[in-house]
Design an enzyme around this catalytic site. Structure first.
Site, short mmCIF file in Angstrom:
data_model
loop_
_atom_site.label_atom_id
_atom_site.label_comp_id
_atom_site.label_asym_id
_atom_site.label_seq_id
_atom_site.Cartn_x
_atom_site.Cartn_y
_atom_site.Cartn_z
N GLU A 200 78.95 47.72 27.58
CA GLU A 200 77.45 47.95 27.97
C GLU A 200 76.56 46.84 28.48
O GLU A 200 75.67 47.12 28.26
CB GLU A 200 77.07 48.34 26.61
CG GLU A 200 76.52 48.05 25.38
CD GLU A 200 77.83 47.54 24.59
OE1 GLU A 200 77.01 47.03 23.90
OE2 GLU A 200 79.10 47.64 25.26
N ASP B 264 79.53 57.55 30.33
CA ASP B 264 79.71 56.43 31.38
C ASP B 264 78.52 56.60 32.79
O ASP B 264 77.88 55.96 34.00
CB ASP B 264 80.56 57.25 32.16
CG ASP B 264 81.81 56.49 31.58
OD1 ASP B 264 81.82 55.78 31.18
OD2 ASP B 264 83.45 57.51 32.05
N ASN C 27 78.40 57.07 23.35
CA ASN C 27 79.42 57.45 23.10
C ASN C 27 79.95 58.57 22.16
O ASN C 27 80.49 59.34 22.32
CB ASN C 27 80.26 56.12 23.93
CG ASN C 27 80.76 55.91 24.56
OD1 ASN C 27 80.43 56.86 25.69
ND2 ASN C 27 80.97 54.55 25.17
N ASP D 195 72.18 44.05 27.16
CA ASP D 195 72.49 45.25 26.71
C ASP D 195 72.15 46.27 26.61
O ASP D 195 70.96 46.42 26.04
CB ASP D 195 72.40 44.40 25.04
CG ASP D 195 73.62 44.59 24.46
OD1 ASP D 195 74.46 45.78 24.47
OD2 ASP D 195 74.36 44.30 23.09
N ILE D 196 72.66 47.40 26.32
CA ILE D 196 71.88 48.77 26.08
C ILE D 196 72.31 49.15 24.95
O ILE D 196 72.98 49.02 24.21
CB ILE D 196 72.65 49.88 26.78
CG1 ILE D 196 72.94 49.00 28.63
CG2 ILE D 196 72.51 51.19 26.67
CD1 ILE D 196 74.25 50.74 29.33
#
Length: 195
Positions: free
Chosen positions: A153, A127, A118, A110-111
């Site tokens: 993500e 992206d 964003n 999980d980022i």
């Protein structure tokens, strides 16, 4: 076969010969026959061309089917397996592993703070981060592992025939590879879970 005539009016003949022998089996001559097979030759050439065209079309269809299969099973942004395909693969390998009593591990990636990336840097940058994280994960995994873009993500890495200890080591290498990413002065980290 023998061709005769100019290019636009060429004719094709099937030529056959038979020796003429006397009572002592000495050759006294030859009978030659010429059968006009121009139409048959033309049709054979048309058939050969049609078969070649069909072969080429068949290969193009196979290539398009491969591309369609790739598109249907992959996430367009990252090239990872999509979630639907991942679950289909997972079920099959899970059943095999249980039946054979083989080890099986998975890692969730999980980022961290992706919404902030964003919001503060724009979706194009987000992206770019997703593509780079996917690439970093794919460089670490083994040949039999499968990487899935699980959610926005989130990534999931499926590791057949991998013990929990091996999976933890690989997960740590993934974490460090992501931590080493710098995207236009933007540092990225991720949280990982292993099962």
């Amino acid at each position: 076969l023998m061709k005769f005539g100019a290019a636009n009016s060429e004719r094709t003949f099937s030529v056959s010969t038979v020796p003429i022998r006397d009572e002592k089996h000495r050759c006294r001559g030859v009978v030659a026959s010429f059968e006009d097979v121009t139409e048959l030759d033309r049709k054979q050439n048309e058939l050969r061309d049609a078969l070649q065209s069909l072969k080429q079309s068949s290969e193009e269809i196979r290539q398009q089917n491969r591309e369609l299969e790739w598109l249907a099973t992959r996430d367009a942004l990252t090239g990872c397996v999509n979630r639907r395909s991942f679950f289909k693969m997972f079920e099959s390998v899970w059943d095999e592993a249980q039946a054979a009593n083989r080890e099986l591990s998975a890692v969730m990636v999980d980022i961290d703070h992706f919404k902030a990336i964003n919001d503060n840097h724009g979706h194009a940058r987000g992206d770019e981060v997703l593509r780079k994280v996917a690439s970093a994960i794919m460089k670490i995994i083994s040949e039999d592992d499968v990487v899935c873009r699980y959610g926005g993500e989130e990534f999931s890495v499926f590791m057949p025939d991998t013990s929990l200890d091996e999976a933890e080591l690989r997960a740590e290498r993934i974490r460090l590879a992501i931590k080493a990413l710098i995207t236009n002065d933007l540092r990225v980290t991720a949280s990982l879970g292993v099962s």
